[in-house]
Design a protein around this motif. Structure first.
Motif, PDB file in Angstrom:
ATOM      1  N   SER A 215      38.414  49.082  49.090  1.00 28.15           N
ATOM      2  CA  SER A 215      37.403  49.914  48.438  1.00 28.15           C
ATOM      3  C   SER A 215      37.083  51.123  49.301  1.00 28.15           C
ATOM      4  O   SER A 215      37.326  51.132  50.508  1.00 28.15           O
ATOM      5  CB  SER A 215      36.113  49.118  48.197  1.00 28.15           C
ATOM      6  OG  SER A 215      35.480  48.802  49.433  1.00 28.15           O
TER       7      SER A 215
ATOM      8  N   ASN B 177      43.267  47.921  32.779  1.00 31.97           N
ATOM      9  CA  ASN B 177      43.087  46.492  32.550  1.00 31.97           C
ATOM     10  C   ASN B 177      41.631  46.103  32.796  1.00 31.97           C
ATOM     11  O   ASN B 177      41.141  46.159  33.919  1.00 31.97           O
ATOM     12  CB  ASN B 177      44.021  45.713  33.486  1.00 31.97           C
ATOM     13  CG  ASN B 177      43.983  44.213  33.235  1.00 31.97           C
ATOM     14  OD1 ASN B 177      43.142  43.703  32.493  1.00 31.97           O
ATOM     15  ND2 ASN B 177      44.902  43.503  33.874  1.00 31.97           N
TER      16      ASN B 177
ATOM     17  N   GLY C 200      46.921  48.337  36.689  1.00 31.20           N
ATOM     18  CA  GLY C 200      45.582  47.776  36.591  1.00 31.20           C
ATOM     19  C   GLY C 200      44.503  48.730  36.127  1.00 31.20           C
ATOM     20  O   GLY C 200      43.416  48.297  35.727  1.00 31.20           O
TER      21      GLY C 200
ATOM     22  N   ARG D  60      50.929  48.231  41.273  1.00 27.58           N
ATOM     23  CA  ARG D  60      49.920  47.322  40.725  1.00 27.58           C
ATOM     24  C   ARG D  60      48.663  48.083  40.280  1.00 27.58           C
ATOM     25  O   ARG D  60      48.040  47.732  39.280  1.00 27.58           O
ATOM     26  CB  ARG D  60      49.555  46.250  41.744  1.00 27.58           C
ATOM     27  CG  ARG D  60      50.715  45.313  42.061  1.00 27.58           C
ATOM     28  CD  ARG D  60      50.254  44.085  42.783  1.00 27.58           C
ATOM     29  NE  ARG D  60      49.429  43.237  41.917  1.00 27.58           N
ATOM     30  CZ  ARG D  60      48.786  42.165  42.340  1.00 27.58           C
ATOM     31  NH1 ARG D  60      48.850  41.820  43.618  1.00 27.58           N
ATOM     32  NH2 ARG D  60      48.056  41.446  41.518  1.00 27.58           N
TER      33      ARG D  60
ATOM     34  N   TYR E 297      45.093  44.982  45.333  1.00 28.19           N
ATOM     35  CA  TYR E 297      43.987  45.917  45.531  1.00 28.19           C
ATOM     36  C   TYR E 297      42.664  45.189  45.740  1.00 28.19           C
ATOM     37  O   TYR E 297      41.665  45.801  46.063  1.00 28.19           O
ATOM     38  CB  TYR E 297      43.854  46.868  44.336  1.00 28.19           C
ATOM     39  CG  TYR E 297      44.147  46.230  42.998  1.00 28.19           C
ATOM     40  CD1 TYR E 297      43.275  45.325  42.420  1.00 28.19           C
ATOM     41  CD2 TYR E 297      45.318  46.537  42.316  1.00 28.19           C
ATOM     42  CE1 TYR E 297      43.550  44.737  41.217  1.00 28.19           C
ATOM     43  CE2 TYR E 297      45.608  45.955  41.089  1.00 28.19           C
ATOM     44  CZ  TYR E 297      44.729  45.056  40.550  1.00 28.19           C
ATOM     45  OH  TYR E 297      45.014  44.455  39.357  1.00 28.19           O
ATOM     46  N   LYS E 298      42.651  43.884  45.590  1.00 25.29           N
ATOM     47  CA  LYS E 298      41.420  43.128  45.788  1.00 25.29           C
ATOM     48  C   LYS E 298      40.951  43.275  47.229  1.00 25.29           C
ATOM     49  O   LYS E 298      41.695  43.034  48.170  1.00 25.29           O
ATOM     50  CB  LYS E 298      41.635  41.653  45.464  1.00 25.29           C
ATOM     51  CG  LYS E 298      40.352  40.829  45.514  1.00 25.29           C
ATOM     52  CD  LYS E 298      40.617  39.382  45.141  1.00 25.29           C
ATOM     53  CE  LYS E 298      39.328  38.570  45.201  1.00 25.29           C
ATOM     54  NZ  LYS E 298      39.560  37.145  44.877  1.00 25.29           N
TER      55      LYS E 298
ATOM     56  N   ALA F 241      40.253  43.340  32.993  1.00 19.30           N
ATOM     57  CA  ALA F 241      40.075  42.170  33.852  1.00 19.30           C
ATOM     58  C   ALA F 241      39.909  42.547  35.326  1.00 19.30           C
ATOM     59  O   ALA F 241      39.336  41.783  36.097  1.00 19.30           O
ATOM     60  CB  ALA F 241      41.260  41.221  33.689  1.00 19.30           C
ATOM     61  N   VAL F 242      40.429  43.710  35.705  1.00 16.18           N
ATOM     62  CA  VAL F 242      40.325  44.140  37.115  1.00 16.18           C
ATOM     63  C   VAL F 242      39.539  45.449  37.231  1.00 16.18           C
ATOM     64  O   VAL F 242      39.659  46.168  38.211  1.00 16.18           O
ATOM     65  CB  VAL F 242      41.730  44.297  37.754  1.00 16.18           C
ATOM     66  CG1 VAL F 242      42.425  42.964  37.842  1.00 16.18           C
ATOM     67  CG2 VAL F 242      42.579  45.303  36.994  1.00 16.18           C
ATOM     68  N   GLU F 243      38.720  45.724  36.244  1.00 14.76           N
ATOM     69  CA  GLU F 243      37.963  46.976  36.216  1.00 14.76           C
ATOM     70  C   GLU F 243      37.100  47.158  37.459  1.00 14.76           C
ATOM     71  O   GLU F 243      37.034  48.254  38.025  1.00 14.76           O
ATOM     72  CB  GLU F 243      37.084  47.021  34.960  1.00 14.76           C
ATOM     73  CG  GLU F 243      36.289  48.308  34.814  1.00 14.76           C
ATOM     74  CD  GLU F 243      35.500  48.359  33.512  1.00 14.76           C
ATOM     75  OE1 GLU F 243      34.454  49.038  33.488  1.00 14.76           O
ATOM     76  OE2 GLU F 243      35.927  47.727  32.538  1.00 14.76           O
ATOM     77  N   ASP F 244      36.448  46.090  37.913  1.00 15.33           N
ATOM     78  CA  ASP F 244      35.563  46.203  39.079  1.00 15.33           C
ATOM     79  C   ASP F 244      36.345  46.592  40.334  1.00 15.33           C
ATOM     80  O   ASP F 244      35.862  47.368  41.160  1.00 15.33           O
ATOM     81  CB  ASP F 244      34.824  44.886  39.315  1.00 15.33           C
ATOM     82  CG  ASP F 244      33.759  44.629  38.259  1.00 15.33           C
ATOM     83  OD1 ASP F 244      33.395  45.594  37.551  1.00 15.33           O
ATOM     84  OD2 ASP F 244      33.307  43.478  38.131  1.00 15.33           O
ATOM     85  N   HIS F 245      37.540  46.041  40.496  1.00 18.27           N
ATOM     86  CA  HIS F 245      38.356  46.357  41.669  1.00 18.27           C
ATOM     87  C   HIS F 245      38.784  47.822  41.658  1.00 18.27           C
ATOM     88  O   HIS F 245      38.761  48.501  42.692  1.00 18.27           O
ATOM     89  CB  HIS F 245      39.593  45.456  41.721  1.00 18.27           C
ATOM     90  CG  HIS F 245      39.282  44.013  41.922  1.00 18.27           C
ATOM     91  ND1 HIS F 245      38.511  43.562  42.975  1.00 18.27           N
ATOM     92  CD2 HIS F 245      39.636  42.917  41.215  1.00 18.27           C
ATOM     93  CE1 HIS F 245      38.398  42.245  42.902  1.00 18.27           C
ATOM     94  NE2 HIS F 245      39.073  41.832  41.840  1.00 18.27           N
ATOM     95  N   VAL F 246      39.182  48.307  40.479  1.00 21.03           N
ATOM     96  CA  VAL F 246      39.602  49.705  40.356  1.00 21.03           C
ATOM     97  C   VAL F 246      38.410  50.638  40.589  1.00 21.03           C
ATOM     98  O   VAL F 246      38.525  51.665  41.262  1.00 21.03           O
ATOM     99  CB  VAL F 246      40.246  49.964  38.975  1.00 21.03           C
ATOM    100  CG1 VAL F 246      40.554  51.453  38.791  1.00 21.03           C
ATOM    101  CG2 VAL F 246      41.526  49.141  38.828  1.00 21.03           C
TER     102      VAL F 246
END
Length: 375
Positions: free
Chosen positions: A148, A178, A175, A171, A144-145, A180-185
């Motif tokens: 957006s 999570n 996530g 994924r 997901y990186k 650690a990946v909050e910004d991506h979500v």
């Protein structure tokens, strides 16, 4: 499976995904080109996570198939601009070599552009400032990186621009909670919606989680301006869990209708003629699981309720009702034929004055239907 091993062989899911993209690219281009010609515009295809030119088993990747389609068509040869990107330089080198080896590649007026950069805020900012020519935008990230709402909207905002993106449900589901990946979500759903989603998902069962997550991304896309959103689900080989969704976004009903027909035909199963809008390897192995619901019966009940007391044509019924539902035109005709045979509606002309095709009574778009008032 890591990113590089993904490209070792073309899995059946990848074949279905690629076929949907290729079919829509052709149909989209054929609709757009006449208007683009009048405006002296080109058309474009952009893939920001293009991968290598071929899988290690030798099968062609989507970029190669798109270019081959363009070479075979005189208008596309003259009008199509393409941009292929991947952050992995091995992939872009492989893709460049595969492109140069395509027979007839020199016939394209515009040389395909291959780039090697990480997809992030910079590309979103650059795209947001551009007024795009009609573009089909394909986004297939490994996870997901880089994916957006802003990235999708940066292209779809312009006329004739549609987007297809691979939504890695497995994924993203893992996530969402999570940190650690909050910004991506947050970038994918929008922070407010993502926070509400995290709270809502805590008490839900797995099947409820999936429906809630997909509804959230579809709502976010619609609020952004992508009025017509259509997801297609991919199941794991055992048919028990979802792996991905291929999601289509458009601002125009025509694109939605074309993609709906394509996804319907690529569905691995149907029930009462209603397509599943998913590829599930277990469909043929576990047929009883797919016979429990009776979606055409549900459609008949919906039509009697929604159009109660109205006199309306088949075409108007379809146009007013099908968006957001998995029914296609032939399902509406089948449901109306069934309702007529049961005496629950009146059709003009009636069935005995309509044509038969392959033993079935036709139900033309112009047939007028009289629905009874609600009891």
């Amino acid at each position: 499976m890591n990113n590089s091993s993904f490209f070792e062989e073309q899995k059946e899911q990848s074949l279905i995904k690629a076929r949907i993209v290729e079919k829509y690219f052709w149909a989209w281009a054929k609709v757009i080109i006449p208007t683009a010609k009048q405006a002296r515009h080109e058309i474009a295809y952009i893939d920001l996570f293009a991968g290598p030119g071929r899988y290690k088993d030798g099968s062609k990747s989507t970029p190669i198939k798109v270019l081959e389609t363009a070479i075979a068509d005189p208008d596309m040869r003259n009008m199509l601009k393409t941009l292929f990107n991947d952050a992995n330089s091995e992939h872009t080198n492989s893709l460049q070599e595969a492109i140069e080896a395509i027979p007839g590649i020199e016939q394209l007026r515009y040389k395909p552009e291959v780039m090697n950069f990480e997809v992030g805020e910079n590309i979103v900012n650059d795209f947001s400032r551009l007024n795009f020519i009609p573009t089909l935008f394909f986004v297939d990230p490994w996870g997901y990186k880089g994916l957006s709402l802003e990235l999708i909207n940066s292209v779809v905002k312009n006329w004739g621009c549609d987007c297809l993106f691979f939504f890695n449900y497995n994924r993203i589901n893992m996530g969402i909670g999570n940190a650690a990946v909050e910004d991506h979500v947050n970038a994918l759903f929008g922070k407010i919606r993502a926070d509400k989603l995290r709270e809502k998902l805590q008490l839900l069962k797995p099947e409820e989680r999936e429906l809630t997550i997909i509804e959230a991304i579809c709502e976010a896309l619609q609020e952004m301006g992508g009025k017509y959103v259509l997801p297609f689900r991919f199941k794991h080989e055992n048919g028990n869990r979802t792996s991905h969704h291929l999601i289509f976004v458009s601002k125009h009903i025509k694109g939605y209708e074309i993609m709906k027909d394509i996804m319907a035909k690529e569905s691995s199963g149907e029930n009462q003629g209603v397509p599943s809008f998913e590829y599930n390897p277990a469909t043929s192995k576990q047929p009883l699981l797919f016979e429990l619901a009776r979606p055409l019966d549900e459609l008949e009940a919906m039509l009697l309720d929604v159009f109660a007391g109205q006199i309306i044509t088949m075409e108007e019924i379809y146009n007013q009702h099908h968006v957001g539902k998995r029914y296609i035109s032939k399902n509406y005709k089948a449901a109306l034929n069934s309702l007529e045979s049961q005496g629950k509606i009146i059709a003009e002309p009636p069935s005995d004055k309509r044509q038969r095709r392959k033993g079935e009574i036709t139900f033309a778009n112009s047939v007028k239907v009289t629905f009874p008032l609600k009891p």
